[in-house]
Write a protein that holds these residues in place. Structure first.
Motif, PDB file in Angstrom:
ATOM      1  N   GLU A  20       4.676   1.939   1.499  1.00 16.91           N
ATOM      2  CA  GLU A  20       5.253   2.918   1.055  1.00 16.91           C
ATOM      3  C   GLU A  20       4.582   4.346   1.684  1.00 16.91           C
ATOM      4  OE1 GLU A  20       7.293   4.740  -3.024  1.00 16.91           O
ATOM      5  OE2 GLU A  20       5.939   3.098  -3.269  1.00 16.91           O
ATOM      6  N   LEU A  21       5.480   5.321   2.089  1.00 20.87           N
ATOM      7  CA  LEU A  21       4.866   6.592   2.717  1.00 20.87           C
ATOM      8  C   LEU A  21       5.458   7.675   1.708  1.00 20.87           C
ATOM      9  CD1 LEU A  21       6.309   6.127   6.354  1.00 20.87           C
ATOM     10  CD2 LEU A  21       4.036   5.088   5.262  1.00 20.87           C
ATOM     11  N   ARG A  40       4.762  11.021  -9.330  1.00 22.55           N
ATOM     12  CA  ARG A  40       5.360   9.679 -10.160  1.00 22.55           C
ATOM     13  C   ARG A  40       4.976   8.589  -9.200  1.00 22.55           C
ATOM     14  NH1 ARG A  40       9.924   6.975  -9.609  1.00 22.55           N
ATOM     15  NH2 ARG A  40      10.763   8.618  -8.159  1.00 22.55           N
ATOM     16  N   LYS A  41       5.282   8.472  -7.975  1.00 26.42           N
ATOM     17  CA  LYS A  41       5.215   7.223  -7.120  1.00 26.42           C
ATOM     18  C   LYS A  41       3.803   7.035  -7.208  1.00 26.42           C
ATOM     19  CE  LYS A  41       9.596   7.606  -4.687  1.00 26.42           C
ATOM     20  NZ  LYS A  41      10.190   7.415  -3.247  1.00 26.42           N
ATOM     21  N   ILE A  42       2.839   7.831  -7.095  1.00 28.71           N
ATOM     22  CA  ILE A  42       1.457   7.490  -6.913  1.00 28.71           C
ATOM     23  C   ILE A  42       0.886   6.847  -8.202  1.00 28.71           C
ATOM     24  CG2 ILE A  42      -0.813   8.337  -6.788  1.00 28.71           C
ATOM     25  CD1 ILE A  42       0.441  10.657  -4.716  1.00 28.71           C
ATOM     26  N   ASN A  43       1.479   7.538  -9.281  1.00 29.40           N
ATOM     27  CA  ASN A  43       0.998   6.982 -10.531  1.00 29.40           C
ATOM     28  C   ASN A  43       1.481   5.658 -10.812  1.00 29.40           C
ATOM     29  OD1 ASN A  43      -0.522   9.318 -11.243  1.00 29.40           O
ATOM     30  ND2 ASN A  43       1.418  10.363 -11.950  1.00 29.40           N
ATOM     31  N   GLU A  44       2.728   5.327 -10.542  1.00 24.80           N
ATOM     32  CA  GLU A  44       3.408   3.880 -10.636  1.00 24.80           C
ATOM     33  C   GLU A  44       2.598   2.799  -9.632  1.00 24.80           C
ATOM     34  OE1 GLU A  44       7.357   4.660  -9.496  1.00 24.80           O
ATOM     35  OE2 GLU A  44       8.061   5.301 -11.552  1.00 24.80           O
ATOM     36  N   ALA A  45       2.118   3.457  -8.638  1.00 21.16           N
ATOM     37  CA  ALA A  45       1.582   2.337  -7.792  1.00 21.16           C
ATOM     38  C   ALA A  45       0.351   2.182  -8.474  1.00 21.16           C
ATOM     39  CB  ALA A  45       1.285   2.929  -6.580  1.00 21.16           C
ATOM     40  N   LYS A  46      -0.411   3.267  -8.841  1.00 23.61           N
ATOM     41  CA  LYS A  46      -1.791   2.842  -9.360  1.00 23.61           C
ATOM     42  C   LYS A  46      -1.606   1.883 -10.685  1.00 23.61           C
ATOM     43  CE  LYS A  46      -5.173   4.657  -8.626  1.00 23.61           C
ATOM     44  NZ  LYS A  46      -6.415   4.418  -7.553  1.00 23.61           N
ATOM     45  N   GLY A  76      -1.396  -1.584  -9.632  1.00 30.17           N
ATOM     46  CA  GLY A  76      -2.643  -2.084  -8.912  1.00 30.17           C
ATOM     47  C   GLY A  76      -2.467  -2.063  -7.500  1.00 30.17           C
ATOM     48  N   ARG A  77      -1.627  -1.238  -7.091  1.00 30.40           N
ATOM     49  CA  ARG A  77      -1.269  -1.369  -5.434  1.00 30.40           C
ATOM     50  C   ARG A  77      -2.243  -0.169  -4.798  1.00 30.40           C
ATOM     51  NH1 ARG A  77       4.326   0.864  -5.525  1.00 30.40           N
ATOM     52  NH2 ARG A  77       3.977   1.186  -3.147  1.00 30.40           N
ATOM     53  N   LYS A  78      -2.770  -0.208  -3.759  1.00 32.14           N
ATOM     54  CA  LYS A  78      -3.845   0.592  -3.076  1.00 32.14           C
ATOM     55  C   LYS A  78      -2.991   1.976  -2.811  1.00 32.14           C
ATOM     56  CE  LYS A  78      -7.174  -2.440  -3.658  1.00 32.14           C
ATOM     57  NZ  LYS A  78      -8.059  -2.139  -4.382  1.00 32.14           N
ATOM     58  N   ILE A  79      -3.874   3.206  -2.879  1.00 28.19           N
ATOM     59  CA  ILE A  79      -3.592   4.370  -2.411  1.00 28.19           C
ATOM     60  C   ILE A  79      -4.522   4.808  -1.147  1.00 28.19           C
ATOM     61  CG2 ILE A  79      -3.258   6.894  -2.943  1.00 28.19           C
ATOM     62  CD1 ILE A  79      -1.654   5.015  -4.552  1.00 28.19           C
ATOM     63  N   LEU A  80      -3.665   4.769   0.120  1.00 34.59           N
ATOM     64  CA  LEU A  80      -4.286   4.905   1.238  1.00 34.59           C
ATOM     65  C   LEU A  80      -4.241   6.573   1.584  1.00 34.59           C
ATOM     66  CD1 LEU A  80      -4.300   2.767   4.567  1.00 34.59           C
ATOM     67  CD2 LEU A  80      -4.852   5.042   4.721  1.00 34.59           C
ATOM     68  N   ALA A  81      -5.149   7.507   1.664  1.00 32.05           N
ATOM     69  CA  ALA A  81      -4.906   8.941   2.237  1.00 32.05           C
ATOM     70  C   ALA A  81      -5.174   8.901   3.476  1.00 32.05           C
ATOM     71  CB  ALA A  81      -5.890   9.749   1.364  1.00 32.05           C
ATOM     72  N   VAL A  82      -4.063   9.741   4.148  1.00 28.89           N
ATOM     73  CA  VAL A  82      -4.241   9.862   5.741  1.00 28.89           C
ATOM     74  C   VAL A  82      -4.802  11.311   6.007  1.00 28.89           C
ATOM     75  CG1 VAL A  82      -2.936  10.121   7.657  1.00 28.89           C
ATOM     76  CG2 VAL A  82      -2.304   8.475   6.236  1.00 28.89           C
ATOM     77  N   THR A  94       0.729  -1.171   0.253  1.00 31.39           N
ATOM     78  CA  THR A  94       0.096  -0.125  -0.108  1.00 31.39           C
ATOM     79  C   THR A  94       0.832   1.305   0.072  1.00 31.39           C
ATOM     80  OG1 THR A  94      -1.589  -1.079   1.265  1.00 31.39           O
ATOM     81  CG2 THR A  94      -1.678   1.290   1.200  1.00 31.39           C
ATOM     82  N   LEU A  95       0.452   2.424  -0.604  1.00 33.65           N
ATOM     83  CA  LEU A  95       1.024   3.432  -0.727  1.00 33.65           C
ATOM     84  C   LEU A  95       0.304   4.505   0.382  1.00 33.65           C
ATOM     85  CD1 LEU A  95       2.830   5.396  -3.548  1.00 33.65           C
ATOM     86  CD2 LEU A  95       1.554   6.540  -1.870  1.00 33.65           C
ATOM     87  N   MET A  96       0.788   5.049   1.339  1.00 32.55           N
ATOM     88  CA  MET A  96       0.061   6.048   2.179  1.00 32.55           C
ATOM     89  C   MET A  96       0.607   7.438   2.079  1.00 32.55           C
ATOM     90  SD  MET A  96       0.075   3.699   5.818  1.00 32.55           S
ATOM     91  CE  MET A  96      -1.138   4.774   6.620  1.00 32.55           C
ATOM     92  N   VAL A  97      -0.426   8.139   1.777  1.00 32.06           N
ATOM     93  CA  VAL A  97      -0.021   9.739   1.479  1.00 32.06           C
ATOM     94  C   VAL A  97      -0.504  10.632   2.611  1.00 32.06           C
ATOM     95  CG1 VAL A  97      -0.469  11.521   0.015  1.00 32.06           C
ATOM     96  CG2 VAL A  97      -0.459   9.247  -0.639  1.00 32.06           C
ATOM     97  N   PHE A  98       0.636  11.354   3.129  1.00 32.50           N
ATOM     98  CA  PHE A  98       0.295  12.118   4.497  1.00 32.50           C
ATOM     99  C   PHE A  98       0.451  13.676   4.200  1.00 32.50           C
ATOM    100  CE2 PHE A  98       2.032   7.938   5.743  1.00 32.50           C
ATOM    101  CZ  PHE A  98       1.392   7.913   6.950  1.00 32.50           C
ATOM    102  N   ASN A  99      -0.535  14.527   4.783  1.00 28.14           N
ATOM    103  CA  ASN A  99      -0.070  15.562   4.604  1.00 28.14           C
ATOM    104  C   ASN A  99       0.757  16.597   5.541  1.00 28.14           C
ATOM    105  OD1 ASN A  99      -0.556  18.755   4.344  1.00 28.14           O
ATOM    106  ND2 ASN A  99      -2.608  18.696   4.949  1.00 28.14           N
ATOM    107  N   ASN A 100       2.041  16.869   4.935  1.00 25.57           N
ATOM    108  CA  ASN A 100       3.036  17.614   6.050  1.00 25.57           C
ATOM    109  C   ASN A 100       2.888  18.982   6.292  1.00 25.57           C
ATOM    110  OD1 ASN A 100       3.813  18.875   3.640  1.00 25.57           O
ATOM    111  ND2 ASN A 100       5.934  17.748   3.403  1.00 25.57           N
ATOM    112  N   SER A 101       1.899  19.952   5.909  1.00 26.23           N
ATOM    113  CA  SER A 101       1.507  21.119   6.488  1.00 26.23           C
ATOM    114  C   SER A 101       1.629  21.136   8.119  1.00 26.23           C
ATOM    115  CB  SER A 101       0.178  21.469   5.963  1.00 26.23           C
ATOM    116  OG  SER A 101      -0.099  22.631   6.198  1.00 26.23           O
ATOM    117  N   ARG A 102       2.268  22.446   8.212  1.00 30.28           N
ATOM    118  CA  ARG A 102       2.573  22.693   9.842  1.00 30.28           C
ATOM    119  C   ARG A 102       1.704  23.756  10.082  1.00 30.28           C
ATOM    120  NH1 ARG A 102       6.576  21.203  13.120  1.00 30.28           N
ATOM    121  NH2 ARG A 102       6.842  22.421  15.015  1.00 30.28           N
TER     122      ARG A 102
END
Length: 346
Positions: A203-204, A242-248, A251-257, A54-62
């Motif tokens: 993947e993060l 690029r990493k998100i598009n490659e994962a899609k 067939g890997r899952k995109i998990l949005a945090v 799974t590819l996890m996507v985080f928001n790094n805003s402070r």
């Protein structure tokens, strides 16, 4: 659909007023978006619930220390300002949200804690709203906000901020300063948990969306289709896209945090689901009927009744499934909102 369709009864005592005793020491509900079935877990179980690859996507805003108090020079009365975003490249003129906006008139001057003086400007867009434009004779930077500002806890946390909030109302991976509220789903993650996720082969990746005024605005329209979303700015790097598009493609899952990561990914997506890099504004509004193009799974907090956020998760998992899960959470005494517990939807 109507706004009232997203209402649920929430006992006041379930609204978390403080963070848990230790970061990551929170409960986690797992919701099956297809069946509506729920399971009860704790955050330590997350690595077992997320599949390898799974590819996890985080928001790094402070979070900026954007809640500032000033004295109105003509009356000596204290006035609270919530600084939202600069309105020019010089960063000396800002859009703010104020309490008692009718009394905050153009031309009025206010002295802040460090002695600096701001002047309210005439702005037709502010008329009849809770917003005011304020200008200074110099650029406002992080040092200014650190001298004058407080952590902008949301209004349902009925206390003043303290030293604990300086740490706990930031994610451990916060990097890019600019938010007026924390991307709170990320508050549950520790360095140790992030390390365990990576060790499992998850993947993060990080995007940036600065949380703006929409977090504080209720949906006032009776029909949700009539609600106008605020604009927020987001950035997706070339590498992350690029990493998100490659994962899609693989067939890997995109998990949005967090809902902010969801809004970023869906805003950056083309019709075929390809994510574009760059910095752009978005006023995307997701409610039932929306077709998700990028996000396959979601990690989020429990949201306020009749809010755009509960509409977003209802678009993802179905309104009936979400309201049933929320009722289950109330019955099992989950903690709600920014400092509350979490939900994994897949």
């Amino acid at each position: 659909m109507q706004t009232k369709d997203f209402y649920f009864e929430l006992p006041q005592e379930l609204i978390a007023q403080k963070p848990s005793g230790k970061r990551g020491d929170d409960r986690l509900m797992f919701l099956n978006r297809e069946t509506g079935a729920v399971e009860h877990h704790v955050m330590a179980d997350l690595t077992d619930l997320v599949d390898e690859g799974t590819l996890m996507v985080f928001n790094n805003s402070r979070v900026r220390r954007s809640r500032c108090y000033a004295i109105k020079n003509s009356s000596g009365r204290e006035q609270e300002f919530l600084f939202l975003n600069p309105m020019n490249t010089d960063s000396n003129t800002w859009n703010t949200m104020v309490k008692g906006a009718k009394k905050v008139k153009a031309g009025g001057t206010y002295t802040f804690a460090d002695g600096s003086v701001g002047t309210i400007l005439e702005n037709a867009a502010d008329n009849g709203t809770e917003f005011r434009t304020i200008s200074f004779p110099f650029r406002l930077d992080d040092d200014w906000f650190n001298r004058n500002g407080h952590i902008p806890l949301p209004p349902y946390i009925r206390r003043e901020d303290d030293d604990t909030d300086s740490e706990r109302y930031q994610t451990v991976y916060a990097k890019e300063t600019g938010s007026s509220a924390a991307p709170t789903a990320g508050l549950h993650f520790t360095e140790e948990l992030l390390s365990r996720l990576k060790t499992k082969g998850i993947e993060l990746e990080w995007v940036t969306l600065h949380v703006g005024l929409g977090t504080f605005l209720p949906v006032r329209a009776e029909n949700i289709e009539d609600h106008k979303m605020h604009e927020e700015w987001y950035t997706v790097s070339e590498e992350t896209a690029r990493k998100i598009n490659e994962a899609k493609k693989a067939g890997r899952k995109i998990l949005a945090v967090g809902t902010t990561s969801v809004r970023t990914l869906e805003s950056a997506a083309e019709e075929d689901g390809t994510v574009k890099s760059g910095t752009r504004g978005t006023s995307i509004f997701m409610y039932p009927g929306y077709r998700f193009r990028v996000v396959d799974q979601m990690f989020t907090n429990f949201h306020t009744p009749e809010s755009t956020l509960i509409m977003l998760v209802s678009a993802f998992a179905g309104r009936e499934h979400i309201l049933s899960a929320y009722q289950n959470a109330v019955e099992n005494r989950y903690r709600f909102f920014s400092y509350g517990d979490a939900m994994l939807i897949k």
